[in-house]
Write a protein that holds these residues in place. Structure first.
Motif: not given
Length: 203
Positions: A12-26, A60-65, A159-167
């Motif tokens: 997890i970074s302030p900009e994206f997440v990496v989700v592993e599926n079948g040995g591939i990180g998206y 781009y990814g989202f929690e819901t449709r 809090l530091s991570e949240a500030i980076e995410a807001l930036k």
């Protein structure tokens, strides 16, 4: 088109997440990546939209449709790109955004980074009455009833991570500095800090 990615949250970074599926990180860019912090090393389903431009291919990814559908509609508005769409959705309450559009509430819309009066008016003109198919997912807006984080260090890091995410979302240091004092009195997760800050920024 990739409808969704189901896999294990590995990073997890302030900009994206990496989700592993079948040995591939998206690498999936999301409005608030820290929403997935509680699912670290657990399996999740992320609803995705593949964005292709001459100089960019991104997922781009989202929690819901419903969030995904609103993002796609926002992309069709002149003046709104992926970054603007993510900033609008990062509030965590698609229903609030839809309500503002239906009620022609320009004052609410211009509070988002990169949205001026002209763009807010364009959003309303293009989308009002066209969002009936979007039923917002139930999202908690109670930002003051969270479990306390045990370690003070964890709270400071969050809090530091949240500030980076807001930036990353486009908020200026001046805007962020205005809300930081009100965030320091509570111990929350990064996701909760981001949500609380956004609620205050949008007031």
């Amino acid at each position: 088109m990739i409808e969704f990615v189901k896999g294990t949250v590995r990073y997890i970074s302030p900009e994206f997440v990496v989700v592993e599926n079948g040995g591939i990180g998206y690498q999936i860019v999301t409005p608030n990546p820290f929403v997935y912090q509680k699912y670290m090393n657990q399996q999740v389903t992320v609803y995705t939209y593949q964005y292709v431009r001459e100089d960019l291919i991104a997922l781009y990814g989202f929690e819901t449709r419903e969030e995904k559908a609103l993002f796609i509609k926002l992309l069709n508005v002149t003046g709104i790109g992926p970054k603007g769409g993510l900033a609008i959705l990062a509030s965590g309450d698609p229903g609030q955004v839809v309500e503002a559009i239906e009620n022609e509430d320009e004052k609410f819309l211009v509070k988002f980074p990169g949205v001026g009066k002209k763009t807010a008016r364009q959003i309303i003109l293009d989308l009002k009455g066209k969002l009936v198919d979007i039923i917002p997912a139930a999202v908690s807006t109670d930002l003051f009833n969270y479990e306390e984080v045990e370690e003070k260090k964890q709270s400071e890091d969050a809090l530091s991570e949240a500030i980076e995410a807001l930036k990353v979302l486009g908020y200026s240091e001046r805007e962020i500095n205005k809300v930081i004092p009100s965030l320091k009195g509570v111990s929350l997760s990064t996701d909760q800090y981001v949500k609380m800050a956004l609620q205050k920024l949008l007031k």
